[in-house]
Design an enzyme around this catalytic site. Structure first.
Site: not given
Length: 481
Positions: A180, A253, A287, A383
């Protein structure tokens, strides 16, 4: 699927056929460079997930039983086809994300193709340790086998490349896939399905479009033996919780907050140039981006000046502008999130460059540098996932290490110094899945990528990533029969 460049209707790819959502629901897809709708995609529900899982399960026995050489040939054909249709993939990815066309051509297509070819080679390394007699009269050996159906969810920052990181090792090991894409970036994944589907048997590779509810239905479905996601920490925790209910294997991840340690003996000009590129590339939506600089107090001011100038010299703009380093943020929510971090800066922080939206069309944000920050500030601990680089100073190596490790993320880091001993000490003690020395962000197919702590677990790329898509079986046989 209709021709690229036209307003079009994207469809799921299940059991070798393109299909609408069973209930006909769709969602609008927006080009982040313009803010305008360019396509619709299925908003897949339970019936679509069931159909995709059924197709993958039906295809698994035959794909599992193919020889490694057959799977290798299929992956090599996929890599060749990606090269041949590169311009279509680039166009789709640019509409997905607003990325510069030139950089997508030079920085994404070559590594994607290389990574597929790497896993094509790995397909022929599906072996266990040598046989041996560990009990009298009995021989033991180990079989490495595919896991089964893999439910995979890719993110919106690198839709094509993260799709490759997921399907290539899974297919190489003999698994079948239901993938997906993010709900904001399905176009390039649907095109990849068309390419891959022309090479592998029907049901081996399936794509369903949808939102987080679609992803949740995939993870909770009883068919997959493994769930793999690249996404936020929150999404990863939800996947791990859902998968635990029936003990699915999980590969996560997740986020990052990469520290960049700059010591007094570093080449300040080279460090500022390298760090600015590694921090602003892909609009900081990476990331591993070099987002959190820790610099020795003796060179702090010089470094901030150099970094602010590098930011001022960095351009963002439309995909066909050859002068830009990065395009827009992916969506309106992400623009609001990045803007919010800057709007909420504490009084002791100073915006050295940028700190504002660019233009009123699309979701562009200026390359931004913020100094004067403290370890417990929100923008240090969380983040941002945007073109924002923060700068703190440290007094000695111990403080630098404490600041670097003092966040919940543990994906990537870098050290900038000419002192080899210092670099080796820090590479040992930095609590991150990757430590770069005098560089930041290069990746190669042969080396693993993945983090610790709230950055998740499991590895992408490399033989370690391939291993994650296999299971180990012990076989023991009597020598007397």
């Amino acid at each position: 699927m209709t021709e690229l460049g036209q307003a079009r209707k994207l469809r799921n790819y299940i059991a070798g056929e393109f299909k609408d959502a069973a209930d006909g629901r769709t969602t609008e897809i927006i080009n982040p460079a313009t803010g305008e709708v360019y396509a619709t995609a299925p908003l897949s529900g339970q019936a679509d997930v069931d159909a995709a899982m059924e197709a993958a399960a039906a295809a698994f026995p035959a794909w599992r039983d193919t020889t490694p050489a057959e799977r290798q040939r299929a992956l090599l054909k996929i890599a060749d086809a990606f090269e041949e249709r590169a311009e279509e993939l680039i166009a789709a990815e640019s509409e997905n994300t607003g990325k510069p066309l030139g950089l997508t051509r030079s920085e994404e297509i070559p590594p994607m193709v290389d990574q597929i070819r790497f896993f094509a080679g790995a397909a022929r390394m599906l072996e266990g340790r040598s046989a041996g007699e560990y009990m009298e009269g009995l021989t033991s050996f180990v079989r490495r086998e595919p896991i089964g159906v893999c439910a995979q969810v890719a993110p919106w920052n690198y839709p094509m490349m993260m799709g490759v990181w997921k399907f290539a090792p899974a297919l190489a090991a003999g698994n079948t896939v239901v993938l997906k894409p993010s709900d904001t970036t399905p176009a390039s994944t649907v095109l990849m399905a068309e390419i891959i589907g022309s090479i592998v048997p029907k049901g081996v590779f399936n794509v369903i479009c949808g939102d987080r509810d679609t992803g949740r239905a995939m993870v909770e479905h009883p068919t997959p033996a493994m769930a793999s996601i690249t996404g936020s920490v929150r999404a990863g925790m939800q996947v791990a919780e859902s998968a635990a209910k029936d003990l699915k294997r999980v590969h996560l991840e997740l986020g990052g907050k990469a520290p960049v340690l700059v010591f007094q003996d570093a080449d300040i000009a080279a460090a500022a140039a390298g760090i600015s590129e590694a921090g602003f590339f892909n609009a900081g939506q990476d990331c591993t981006a070099a987002t959190r600089v820790l610099v020795h107090e003796s060179v702090h001011d010089d470094f901030v000046t150099a970094l602010a100038k590098a930011a001022a010299d960095t351009k963002t703009g439309q995909p066909d502008d050859e002068d830009v380093l990065y395009g827009p943020l992916n969506n309106a929510d992400q623009l609001a999130k990045v803007s919010g971090f800057i709007d909420r800066l504490p009084a002791h922080a100073k915006v050295e460059a940028g700190g504002h939206r660019v233009g009123d069309k699309g979701y562009f944000y200026a390359p931004t540098v913020v100094s004067g920050l403290k370890q417990d500030d929100e923008i240090i601990q969380n983040e941002v996932f945007g073109p924002v680089i923060t700068v703190q100073f440290f007094t000695d190596e111990d403080q630098a290490l404490a600041y670097a490790n003092g966040v919940e993320y543990a994906l990537a880091s870098s050290v900038w110094t000419k002192d080899h001993g210092r670099a080796m000490r820090l590479s040992r003690h930095l609590d991150f899945g990757c430590v770069w020395i005098n560089t930041h962000i290069p990746l190669v197919a042969e080396m693993p990528h993945g983090g610790f702590k709230k950055s998740g677990y499991g590895k992408d790329l490399s033989a370690y990533g391939f291993d994650d898509y296999t299971r180990v079986k012990h076989v023991m046989t009597s020598l007397e029969s």
